[in-house]
Design an enzyme around this catalytic site. Structure first.
Site, short mmCIF file in Angstrom:
data_model
loop_
_atom_site.label_atom_id
_atom_site.label_comp_id
_atom_site.label_asym_id
_atom_site.label_seq_id
_atom_site.Cartn_x
_atom_site.Cartn_y
_atom_site.Cartn_z
N THR A 34 0.69 -1.14 -0.03
CA THR A 34 -0.03 0.01 0.10
C THR A 34 0.91 1.60 0.06
O THR A 34 0.45 2.35 -0.45
CB THR A 34 -0.83 0.10 1.34
N SER A 66 33.23 -4.73 5.70
CA SER A 66 32.08 -5.68 6.16
C SER A 66 32.66 -6.73 7.21
O SER A 66 33.32 -7.51 6.48
CB SER A 66 31.34 -5.91 4.99
N GLY A 118 17.75 -11.55 3.44
CA GLY A 118 16.58 -12.27 2.66
C GLY A 118 15.41 -12.69 3.17
O GLY A 118 14.45 -13.40 2.87
N SER A 122 14.05 -6.31 6.05
CA SER A 122 14.59 -4.98 5.45
C SER A 122 16.02 -4.72 5.95
O SER A 122 16.17 -3.80 6.45
CB SER A 122 13.68 -3.77 5.62
N SER A 123 16.71 -5.67 5.75
CA SER A 123 18.39 -5.36 6.09
C SER A 123 18.85 -4.41 5.04
O SER A 123 19.59 -3.64 5.81
CB SER A 123 19.10 -6.66 5.84
N ASP A 168 9.90 0.88 4.88
CA ASP A 168 10.82 0.33 5.30
C ASP A 168 11.94 1.14 6.08
O ASP A 168 12.45 0.98 7.17
CB ASP A 168 11.65 -0.60 4.39
C1 GLA Z 1 8.94 -4.19 0.25
C2 GLA Z 1 9.19 -2.53 0.02
C3 GLA Z 1 8.29 -1.60 0.84
C4 GLA Z 1 6.78 -2.17 0.57
C5 GLA Z 1 6.83 -3.63 0.73
C6 GLA Z 1 5.34 -4.45 0.37
O1 GLA Z 1 9.50 -4.36 1.55
O2 GLA Z 1 10.58 -1.85 0.12
O3 GLA Z 1 8.40 -0.27 0.20
O4 GLA Z 1 6.30 -1.80 -0.60
O5 GLA Z 1 7.68 -4.44 0.09
O6 GLA Z 1 4.51 -3.85 1.34
#
Ligand code: GLA
Length: 383
Positions: A34, A66, A118, A122-123, A168
């Site tokens: 969304t 790293s 993965g 959201s790493s 994210d």
């Molecule tokens: C990924 C994207 C987000 C979002 C989600 C789905 O995580 O980085 O911006 O769109 O998918 O909700």
């Protein structure tokens, strides 16, 4: 995360005293796909992070080590162009901050993290947000938190090539312990909701798969939503995007629309409505309703938005059969990664064990489980 190892490594490599910037990964309770439609999302920052030690080095190059990869890389500030591999995310953040007039100079960096890669936590946003926050501090950039989130998102668009929404990076920067963030992606403003964890727990079940479709299909979904909006706009010229469209308006143009496009749009409109309802449920501590909305979200993602996969569907099916689970759904972009489950606290161990066994029997894969703790967003650590 233990920061002393990172500081020690930094000192041994470069011989100067670093500053520390850190930023977390995120979960999303509801409101999937969304964000790039100007809608609502309900993420939270987790207690798993990426941590950077950094200091300017008086040159015009950036040196990075790293710890997790045990690899070092270097690039010149005059060469801020996309490259293969993890270094791309670092270059992207330098480039986006430079575009926003932050006077980034030659810098030394060491980083490490415990955000699973993965798994859909959201790493990459954690890395971008930590680095952007650190550089803004180091070079007195004066960017606001929102500007930092937007710069980190732009790094993802222009360097990683995924046209992601703002969720994210926003969650990674604005996270607050024990609170979920209702973000209105149109106004780019948020409200915090307290999440009462006394009886319940959020658990992620990791499918351990990442189907290669993920980023290509993501950009396709975005384009499909836009083409749906184009069709509705022929009748309602004032609308900007799916946020402005009601189910009635969509149904009026159903006959002019390919059924796939219709389903994509219908899902997004319904999902925005579910976020609003979920927030109401949270205010009255109605976790049963909250859980049902999670199941409905999964249904939509599976059948209308078509971003799920058999492994995710199976984990949600197992959750549905367990009376101690109030709700479950796939989380993030889809095609792999985790499901997020709202579970009675005292039933978590049993659920994890049974689900992992059944999942292994069916798929031959190991399922990992993460018990979520909601933590704070990006920050500079005083050392
Ligand atoms: C990924 C994207 C987000 C979002 C989600 C789905 O995580 O980085 O911006 O769109 O998918 O909700």
């Amino acid at each position: 995360m233990e920061i002393t190892t990172i500081i020690e490594k930094f000192k041994s490599l470069y011989g100067t005293q670093p500053i520390i910037a850190r930023a977390p990964g995120r979960v999303n309770l509801i409101g999937e796909h969304t964000d790039y439609n100007d809608g609502f999302v309900l993420p939270a920052a987790v207690d798993k992070e990426i941590v950077f030690a950094m200091q300017s080095n008086g040159t015009t190059s950036v040196r990075v080590f790293s710890i997790d990869m045990q690899e070092s890389k270097e690039f010149a500030l005059s060469q801020l162009v996309p490259q293969q591999g993890w270094i791309n995310y670092i270059i992207g953040v330098f480039a986006e901050l430079a575009k926003r007039d932050v006077k980034v100079a030659g810098t030394d960096l060491v980083f490490a993290g415990d955000v699973p890669l993965g798994a859909g936590m959201s790493s990459s946003a954690a890395l971008e947000s930590a680095l952007a926050t650190g550089l803004n501090y180091l070079y007195n950039g004066g960017l606001s938190k929102l500007e930092l989130a937007l710069a980190a998102q732009a790094a993802e668009h222009n360097f990683a090539g995924v046209k992601c929404g703002l969720m994210d990076q926003y969650a990674s920067i604005f996270g607050k312990t024990n609170h979920v963030i209702k973000l209105d992606c149109r106004t780019q403003q948020h409200e915090y909701y307290n999440f009462d964890f006394s009886e319940f727990m959020l658990v992620l079940c990791d499918t351990n798969v990442k189907h290669s479709l993920a980023s290509s299909e993501y950009n396709i979904r975005r384009a499909q939503c836009e083409s749906g909006v184009e069709i509705v706009r022929k009748k309602y010229s004032q609308i900007k995007n799916l946020r402005d469209i009601t189910l009635d308006m969509l149904n009026e143009v159903k006959k002019d629309m390919d059924s796939v496009i219709f389903n994509r749009c219908e899902y997004v409109i319904e999902e925005n409505d579910r976020v609003e309802k979920a927030c109401k449920a949270l205010t009255s501590n109605d976790f049963a309703t909250f859980g049902q909305l999670m199941y409905q979200s999964h249904e939509g993602l599976q059948h209308k938005y078509e971003v799920s996969c058999p492994e995710l569907d199976y984990l949600v099916e197992l959750a549905r059969k367990n009376p101690h689970v109030l709700g479950a759904r796939m989380m993030g972009g889809g095609f792999g990664g985790c499901t997020i489950n709202l579970i009675h606290r005292n039933a978590v161990d049993d659920f994890v064990e049974k689900t992992a066994t059944a999942y292994h029997q069916k798929t031959g894969l190991e399922m990992k489980a993460y018990r979520v703790k909601i933590g704070d967003g990006a920050r500079i650590e005083k050392i």
